[in-house]
Design a protein around this motif. Structure first.
Motif, PDB file in Angstrom:
ATOM      1  N   GLY A   1      26.386 -23.445  -4.059  1.00 40.52           N
ATOM      2  CA  GLY A   1      26.464 -23.696  -5.491  1.00 40.52           C
ATOM      3  C   GLY A   1      26.163 -25.115  -5.919  1.00 40.52           C
ATOM      4  O   GLY A   1      26.131 -25.408  -7.123  1.00 40.52           O
ATOM      5  N   LEU A   2      25.927 -26.029  -4.973  1.00 40.89           N
ATOM      6  CA  LEU A   2      25.694 -27.427  -5.342  1.00 40.89           C
ATOM      7  C   LEU A   2      24.418 -27.579  -6.171  1.00 40.89           C
ATOM      8  O   LEU A   2      24.416 -28.255  -7.208  1.00 40.89           O
ATOM      9  CB  LEU A   2      25.621 -28.301  -4.084  1.00 40.89           C
ATOM     10  N   ALA A   3      23.343 -26.958  -5.733  1.00 45.65           N
ATOM     11  CA  ALA A   3      22.068 -27.100  -6.444  1.00 45.65           C
ATOM     12  C   ALA A   3      22.155 -26.545  -7.864  1.00 45.65           C
ATOM     13  O   ALA A   3      21.675 -27.165  -8.822  1.00 45.65           O
ATOM     14  CB  ALA A   3      20.951 -26.411  -5.666  1.00 45.65           C
ATOM     15  N   ALA A   4      22.781 -25.375  -8.004  1.00 47.20           N
ATOM     16  CA  ALA A   4      22.900 -24.774  -9.338  1.00 47.20           C
ATOM     17  C   ALA A   4      23.760 -25.647 -10.247  1.00 47.20           C
ATOM     18  O   ALA A   4      23.466 -25.804 -11.441  1.00 47.20           O
ATOM     19  CB  ALA A   4      23.493 -23.372  -9.226  1.00 47.20           C
ATOM     20  N   HIS A   5      24.832 -26.216  -9.702  1.00 45.67           N
ATOM     21  CA  HIS A   5      25.714 -27.069 -10.495  1.00 45.67           C
ATOM     22  C   HIS A   5      24.980 -28.329 -10.955  1.00 45.67           C
ATOM     23  O   HIS A   5      25.063 -28.729 -12.129  1.00 45.67           O
ATOM     24  CB  HIS A   5      26.948 -27.434  -9.680  1.00 45.67           C
ATOM     25  N   LEU A   6      24.260 -28.957 -10.054  1.00 41.47           N
ATOM     26  CA  LEU A   6      23.514 -30.163 -10.409  1.00 41.47           C
ATOM     27  C   LEU A   6      22.370 -29.842 -11.379  1.00 41.47           C
ATOM     28  O   LEU A   6      22.040 -30.652 -12.248  1.00 41.47           O
ATOM     29  CB  LEU A   6      22.976 -30.833  -9.153  1.00 41.47           C
ATOM     30  N   ALA A   7      21.775 -28.659 -11.237  1.00 42.91           N
ATOM     31  CA  ALA A   7      20.718 -28.253 -12.168  1.00 42.91           C
ATOM     32  C   ALA A   7      21.278 -28.123 -13.581  1.00 42.91           C
ATOM     33  O   ALA A   7      20.621 -28.500 -14.567  1.00 42.91           O
ATOM     34  CB  ALA A   7      20.092 -26.936 -11.721  1.00 42.91           C
TER      35      ALA A   7
ATOM     36  N   VAL B   1      15.829 -28.233  -7.774  1.00 46.32           N
ATOM     37  CA  VAL B   1      16.852 -29.231  -7.468  1.00 46.32           C
ATOM     38  C   VAL B   1      17.208 -29.187  -5.988  1.00 46.32           C
ATOM     39  O   VAL B   1      17.388 -30.237  -5.347  1.00 46.32           O
ATOM     40  CB  VAL B   1      18.097 -29.008  -8.344  1.00 46.32           C
ATOM     41  N   ALA B   2      17.309 -27.992  -5.416  1.00 48.29           N
ATOM     42  CA  ALA B   2      17.621 -27.879  -3.990  1.00 48.29           C
ATOM     43  C   ALA B   2      16.535 -28.538  -3.136  1.00 48.29           C
ATOM     44  O   ALA B   2      16.828 -29.233  -2.158  1.00 48.29           O
ATOM     45  CB  ALA B   2      17.777 -26.409  -3.609  1.00 48.29           C
ATOM     46  N   ARG B   3      15.290 -28.335  -3.522  1.00 47.40           N
ATOM     47  CA  ARG B   3      14.186 -28.962  -2.786  1.00 47.40           C
ATOM     48  C   ARG B   3      14.252 -30.483  -2.900  1.00 47.40           C
ATOM     49  O   ARG B   3      14.055 -31.204  -1.906  1.00 47.40           O
ATOM     50  CB  ARG B   3      12.860 -28.451  -3.331  1.00 47.40           C
ATOM     51  N   LEU B   4      14.559 -30.971  -4.095  1.00 46.45           N
ATOM     52  CA  LEU B   4      14.645 -32.419  -4.280  1.00 46.45           C
ATOM     53  C   LEU B   4      15.822 -33.010  -3.506  1.00 46.45           C
ATOM     54  O   LEU B   4      15.723 -34.120  -2.968  1.00 46.45           O
ATOM     55  CB  LEU B   4      14.782 -32.740  -5.768  1.00 46.45           C
ATOM     56  N   LEU B   5      16.925 -32.282  -3.443  1.00 47.04           N
ATOM     57  CA  LEU B   5      18.085 -32.765  -2.690  1.00 47.04           C
ATOM     58  C   LEU B   5      17.751 -32.934  -1.205  1.00 47.04           C
ATOM     59  O   LEU B   5      18.170 -33.918  -0.573  1.00 47.04           O
ATOM     60  CB  LEU B   5      19.257 -31.796  -2.854  1.00 47.04           C
ATOM     61  N   ARG B   6      17.005 -31.980  -0.677  1.00 46.39           N
ATOM     62  CA  ARG B   6      16.622 -32.087   0.741  1.00 46.39           C
ATOM     63  C   ARG B   6      15.744 -33.313   0.974  1.00 46.39           C
ATOM     64  O   ARG B   6      15.839 -33.968   2.015  1.00 46.39           O
ATOM     65  CB  ARG B   6      15.902 -30.813   1.179  1.00 46.39           C
ATOM     66  N   GLY B   7      14.885 -33.628  -0.001  1.00 52.01           N
ATOM     67  CA  GLY B   7      14.027 -34.797   0.154  1.00 52.01           C
ATOM     68  C   GLY B   7      14.744 -36.109  -0.062  1.00 52.01           C
ATOM     69  O   GLY B   7      14.273 -37.163   0.397  1.00 52.01           O
TER      70      GLY B   7
END
Length: 466
Positions: free
Chosen positions: A124-130, A103-109
């Motif tokens: 914690g944003l990526a973990a929360h969205l995951a 998710v963190a990788r996708l957010l950067r893209g």
């Protein structure tokens, strides 16, 4: 009855309804035992929650006359998915941490296209969205659904930030699905396994023409409902037990309870309404519901029976006489609370009122009480089992295997060796392991000295103390 898709007579779907303790599980298990005793070759399937599979198997085998069985499958949804997908090539399972990294990788893209979740560096944003994506998968919500919600909110003039969040989630879920589709040969997403398994139900021989019982569920996720719908379509007959008060709802035309009308059994009522809608949409034959009213569980405690019958808020009257069936005890803290429980359990067993296995201790938070329970019950000699998910890293066998690997690759460091000697996999007793630890620390045993064939002969005079 009607003709099934395989040409044989098809029995109907039947709901078994009643409040807690009215005998729904007993009824289902009794039907299964009678089916096993009567012989035949039709498959039998009992679908229960993950934590109830062993209890159900044990109840069937201790019911009398059933020593073993081969055509009954006691399954949870996870176990069912395993059987339906076991022919696929082995793949690595995506962990929660790996999902967050994806998710963190996708957010950067997607930074240039996002409206609200643009700050990828937020902790914690990526973990929360995951976690949100996992929940959306469990409920079988797609990106198009989120876009529709966003459009509805715009029409209702909701806050722009709220609308933007739904549009961002739609973009992220779409990107996540595309990424996992491209990674399918290497990775398996546990959150999507049950959806994939549902498509295999109609091809599974052990499910075709089976007699199905469903028990122990208060509700289902979207994935579980879709899978259960497929099971109902291929089963010869099905009986579904649900915990609700039949006198409080319209069994023919139920409505899902809302926040304003929610009652004690709202979860069961909502599940009944959804399952009844599925049965009717698929045009499956529906038998009259079996309604159980008598609370059999409290036959020896009439006070509890009266309490159970009047718990719903719309039935409460004046003071209720329960004949000492409930006792309220105030403790200073959790430790004192657990000690009191341990003393009461010992007294009950010594007086012959029950056996260890007849007693259950229910707490609001297992993690908060776990250490107190272990200390109090261990000191009192009370055999117990804490029903909680155990990470693989905490399992004795996994710990021993990991330590063996570290010893083989890490040069036999003393801390690793001593840690292994204290595990149940070691051939040494606890006292022997302590003695070896004291000796090794006193004389500085290191590295290859642990594997040498010659006995240790350091300071033999002092070694006698060990």
């Amino acid at each position: 009855m009607s003709m099934g898709r395989h040409g044989g007579l098809r029995m109907a779907v039947r709901f078994v309804l009643g409040r807690s303790g009215t005998g729904k599980s007993r009824y289902c298990l009794g039907r299964i035992v009678r089916a096993l005793r009567s012989g035949g070759d039709e498959p039998l399937v009992l679908l229960v929650p993950e934590q109830a599979t062993y209890q159900a198997e044990r109840a069937i085998l201790t019911s009398g006359g059933i020593r073993a069985y081969s055509r009954l499958h006691v399954l949870s949804f996870n176990r069912l998915a395993f059987f339906l997908l076991k022919g696929r090539p082995a793949r690595m399972e995506l962990s929660a941490a790996a999902r967050a990294m994806v998710v963190a990788r996708l957010l950067r893209g997607l930074t240039d296209r996002l409206e609200v979740f643009r700050d990828v560096s937020r902790p914690g944003l990526a973990a929360h969205l995951a976690a949100i994506i996992e929940e959306l998968q469990h409920e079988t919500h797609e990106a198009a659904t989120l876009r529709d919600v966003a459009e509805t909110l715009v029409k209702e003039r909701a806050a722009p930030t709220t609308c933007g969040k739904f549009r961002d989630l739609a973009r992220l879920l779409e990107a996540y699905d595309a990424y996992m589709e491209g990674s399918r040969p290497q990775w398996a997403d546990p959150a999507a396994e049950l959806t994939a398994a549902a498509a295999h139900v109609k091809h599974a021989p052990f499910l075709q023409g089976a007699r199905l019982w469903v028990d122990g569920f208060s509700g289902f996720t979207g994935q579980e409902l879709a899978t259960l719908a497929e099971l109902l379509s291929v089963s010869a007959s099905a009986e579904i037990a649900l915990c609700l008060d039949p006198d409080q709802i319209d069994l023919d035309e139920p409505t899902e309870p809302t926040g304003e009308t929610a009652r004690l059994f709202a979860a069961g009522e909502r599940t009944y309404a959804r399952l009844l809608e599925i049965v009717r949409k698929r045009r499956l034959p529906l038998a009259a519901s079996l309604v159980l009213h008598r609370a059999r569980r409290f036959r020896e405690a009439p006070g509890l029976a009266r309490l159970e019958a009047q718990i719903p808020h719309d039935r409460m009257g004046g003071p209720l006489r329960i004949d000492g069936a409930v006792e309220l005890v105030k403790a200073h803290d959790a430790r004192a609370e657990v000690r009191f429980v341990a003393e009461r359990i010992i007294a009950m067993v010594r007086e012959g009122r029950c056996r260890w296995r007849d007693i259950a201790v229910i707490v609001s938070d297992v993690e908060a009480y776990r250490h107190y329970l272990r200390a109090a019950f261990g000191n009192a000699g009370i055999p117990y089992f804490i029903d909680r998910p155990m990470p693989l890293a905490e399992h004795v066998l996994a710990q021993g295997a990991a330590m063996c690997l570290r010893l083989a690759t890490g040069g036999w460091s003393t801390p690793e060796v001593l840690a292994y000697l204290k595990t149940p996999l070691s051939v040494l007793s606890a006292e022997q392991a302590d003695a070896v630890e004291q000796y090794a620390l006193a004389f500085g045993v290191q590295g290859e000295e642990w594997t040498q064939e010659a006995p240790w002969r350091w300071a033999q005079a002092e070694a006698a103390a060990f």
